[in-house]
Design an enzyme around this catalytic site. Sequence first.
Site, PDB file in Angstrom:
ATOM      1  N   THR A 150       0.662  -1.773   0.386  1.00  0.00           N
ATOM      2  CA  THR A 150       0.162   0.009  -0.541  1.00  0.00           C
ATOM      3  C   THR A 150       0.761   0.962   0.403  1.00  0.00           C
ATOM      4  OG1 THR A 150       0.028  -0.282   2.952  1.00  0.00           O
ATOM      5  CG2 THR A 150      -1.942  -1.135   1.478  1.00  0.00           C
ATOM      6  N   VAL A 196      -0.704  -9.192   8.635  1.00  0.00           N
ATOM      7  CA  VAL A 196       0.088  -9.926   8.925  1.00  0.00           C
ATOM      8  C   VAL A 196       0.181 -10.808  10.402  1.00  0.00           C
ATOM      9  CG1 VAL A 196       1.432  -9.455   7.395  1.00  0.00           C
ATOM     10  CG2 VAL A 196       2.651  -8.260   8.962  1.00  0.00           C
ATOM     11  N   TYR A 229      13.510  -2.208  17.473  1.00  0.00           N
ATOM     12  CA  TYR A 229      13.349  -2.728  15.581  1.00  0.00           C
ATOM     13  C   TYR A 229      14.541  -3.321  14.929  1.00  0.00           C
ATOM     14  CZ  TYR A 229      13.017  -1.247  11.160  1.00  0.00           C
ATOM     15  OH  TYR A 229      13.536  -1.007   9.447  1.00  0.00           O
ATOM     16  N   LYS A 236      15.376  -6.568  13.026  1.00  0.00           N
ATOM     17  CA  LYS A 236      15.762  -6.967  11.435  1.00  0.00           C
ATOM     18  C   LYS A 236      16.989  -7.671  11.367  1.00  0.00           C
ATOM     19  CE  LYS A 236      12.871  -4.446   9.082  1.00  0.00           C
ATOM     20  NZ  LYS A 236      12.602  -5.291   8.010  1.00  0.00           N
TER      21      LYS A 236
HETATM   22  P1  NDP Z   1       6.250   2.474   4.582  1.00  0.00           P
HETATM   23  O1  NDP Z   1       5.045   2.355   5.431  1.00  0.00           O
HETATM   24  O2  NDP Z   1       5.982   2.866   3.341  1.00  0.00           O
HETATM   25  O3  NDP Z   1       5.168   0.460   3.727  1.00  0.00           O
HETATM   26  C1  NDP Z   1       5.416  -0.303   5.140  1.00  0.00           C
HETATM   27  C2  NDP Z   1       4.197  -1.349   4.026  1.00  0.00           C
HETATM   28  O4  NDP Z   1       4.482  -2.885   5.843  1.00  0.00           O
HETATM   29  C3  NDP Z   1       2.519  -0.784   4.367  1.00  0.00           C
HETATM   30  O5  NDP Z   1       2.451  -0.908   2.834  1.00  0.00           O
HETATM   31  C4  NDP Z   1       1.796  -0.829   5.365  1.00  0.00           C
HETATM   32  O6  NDP Z   1       0.250  -1.857   4.798  1.00  0.00           O
HETATM   33  C5  NDP Z   1       2.541  -2.304   5.746  1.00  0.00           C
HETATM   34  N1  NDP Z   1       2.048  -3.131   6.730  1.00  0.00           N
HETATM   35  C6  NDP Z   1       2.302  -2.655   7.905  1.00  0.00           C
HETATM   36  N2  NDP Z   1       2.600  -2.942   8.964  1.00  0.00           N
HETATM   37  C7  NDP Z   1       1.538  -4.354   8.378  1.00  0.00           C
HETATM   38  C8  NDP Z   1       0.634  -5.060   9.044  1.00  0.00           C
HETATM   39  N3  NDP Z   1       1.309  -5.377  10.312  1.00  0.00           N
HETATM   40  N4  NDP Z   1      -0.171  -6.285   7.784  1.00  0.00           N
HETATM   41  C9  NDP Z   1       0.430  -5.687   6.652  1.00  0.00           C
HETATM   42  N5  NDP Z   1       0.713  -5.080   6.452  1.00  0.00           N
HETATM   43  C10 NDP Z   1       1.651  -3.920   7.013  1.00  0.00           C
HETATM   44  O7  NDP Z   1       7.541   1.723   4.843  1.00  0.00           O
HETATM   45  P2  NDP Z   1       8.738   0.927   4.336  1.00  0.00           P
HETATM   46  O8  NDP Z   1       7.852   0.643   2.593  1.00  0.00           O
HETATM   47  O9  NDP Z   1       9.726   2.114   3.629  1.00  0.00           O
HETATM   48  O10 NDP Z   1       9.328  -0.437   4.162  1.00  0.00           O
HETATM   49  C11 NDP Z   1       8.650  -1.161   3.882  1.00  0.00           C
HETATM   50  C12 NDP Z   1       9.436  -2.730   4.661  1.00  0.00           C
HETATM   51  O11 NDP Z   1      11.017  -1.932   4.221  1.00  0.00           O
HETATM   52  C13 NDP Z   1       9.683  -2.764   6.187  1.00  0.00           C
HETATM   53  O12 NDP Z   1       9.897  -3.773   6.859  1.00  0.00           O
HETATM   54  C14 NDP Z   1      10.520  -2.022   6.968  1.00  0.00           C
HETATM   55  O13 NDP Z   1      11.905  -2.235   8.196  1.00  0.00           O
HETATM   56  C15 NDP Z   1      12.156  -1.573   5.118  1.00  0.00           C
HETATM   57  N6  NDP Z   1      12.554  -0.522   5.502  1.00  0.00           N
HETATM   58  C16 NDP Z   1      12.581   0.392   5.755  1.00  0.00           C
HETATM   59  C17 NDP Z   1      13.663   0.983   4.944  1.00  0.00           C
HETATM   60  C18 NDP Z   1      13.210   3.121   4.744  1.00  0.00           C
HETATM   61  O14 NDP Z   1      14.576   3.606   5.029  1.00  0.00           O
HETATM   62  N7  NDP Z   1      12.047   3.316   4.529  1.00  0.00           N
HETATM   63  C19 NDP Z   1      14.870   0.938   5.483  1.00  0.00           C
HETATM   64  C20 NDP Z   1      15.199  -0.273   5.362  1.00  0.00           C
HETATM   65  C21 NDP Z   1      14.230  -1.721   5.924  1.00  0.00           C
HETATM   66  P3  NDP Z   1      -1.065  -1.307   5.767  1.00  0.00           P
HETATM   67  O15 NDP Z   1      -0.165  -0.102   6.650  1.00  0.00           O
HETATM   68  O16 NDP Z   1      -2.138  -0.794   4.365  1.00  0.00           O
HETATM   69  O17 NDP Z   1      -1.206  -2.221   6.512  1.00  0.00           O
HETATM   70  C1  8X3 Z   2      15.708   1.512   7.900  1.00  0.00           C
HETATM   71  C2  8X3 Z   2      16.259   2.000   7.910  1.00  0.00           C
HETATM   72  O1  8X3 Z   2      18.332   2.918   9.196  1.00  0.00           O
HETATM   73  O2  8X3 Z   2      16.021   3.807  10.271  1.00  0.00           O
HETATM   74  O3  8X3 Z   2      15.158  -0.285   8.341  1.00  0.00           O
HETATM   75  O4  8X3 Z   2      17.005   1.741  10.532  1.00  0.00           O
HETATM   76  S1  8X3 Z   2      16.637   2.697   9.846  1.00  0.00           S
END
Ligand code: NDP
Ligand code: 8X3
Length: 259
Positions: free
Chosen positions: A11, A61, A152, A156
Amino acid sequence: MNKLVLVTGATSGFGEAIAKVFAANGYDLCITGRRADRLNQLKQELEAKHGVHVTELIFDVRDRSQVTDAINILKNKVGRVDILVNNAGLASGLSTIDEGEIDDWDLMVDTNVKGLLYVTRTVLPLMKERGGHIFNIGSTAGKLVYKNGNVYCATKFAVEALSQSMRIDLLPYGIKVTAVNPGMAETEFSLVRFKGDQERADNVYKGFMPLQAEDIANTVYYCATLPAHVCINDLTITCVNQANGIYSIKDAEKVNSTK
Ligand code: NDP
Ligand code: 8X3
């Protein structure tokens, strides 16, 4: 028959961008998340633009029975998954261990670790027969802990351990496992971590160009389209201003910033 890619957390952020890249290249999709309006909009957009089939599954999830029911729908409708992208996840809060909110810890562990496990365990029967590819979205936070990152980071690190374990356990089925570990990327991640505080979220990325969701999506697509015998096991990706989970620099601080 098009390959089927299941992306959790489609999303926003990485998940949405990953869905778009695969759809643009002719893959059928299963997109998941809790926000039905966004999933529906994405489904309409991808089907109209690219002529692919998109199944939307609205579930949390963290909820085992919701995961089982949703994947059963997919099983009955499509019967297979070629690529699973375990992307849904979040950070909630940024505090020392003595001051952290226990509800935040539950939320992160339940989503990032248990949610990933529930989805993987439920999807595997749809993948084992034909082989496939699992992507686990970890983080630089799963390679090196940073101050206040405690729980967090721990989730990870767990994703990192699970990626290594899956790679071993799934060898007999020819299933590839790729851990993708991004550094700071501008998505809704910080807005969620800081519970809707837009200014605080924007501050995280001020003064440099962070990774964009498309950078991660293109990387996942690249890994997914390598020859059948090749698997990239582990990738760490940062923007040019970040060295690891601790060290980053603003553009203005670079030695050649005035040139
Ligand atoms: P966003 O917040 O943009 O996206 C997160 C997504 O996860 C949304 O689509 C949300 O959908 C979904 N989500 C969260 N909780 C649930 C749940 N309980 N059930 C189903 N879906 C869920 O963040 P990112 O795109 O950045 O994050 C995606 C992944 O990347 C995560 O695992 C994050 O830890 C990881 N990550 C992010 C980084 C960053 O700096 N942005 C760096 C490294 C890793 P909805 O709310 O509609 O359920
Ligand atoms: C998301 C990146 O640096 O906020 O995993 O942990 S950081």
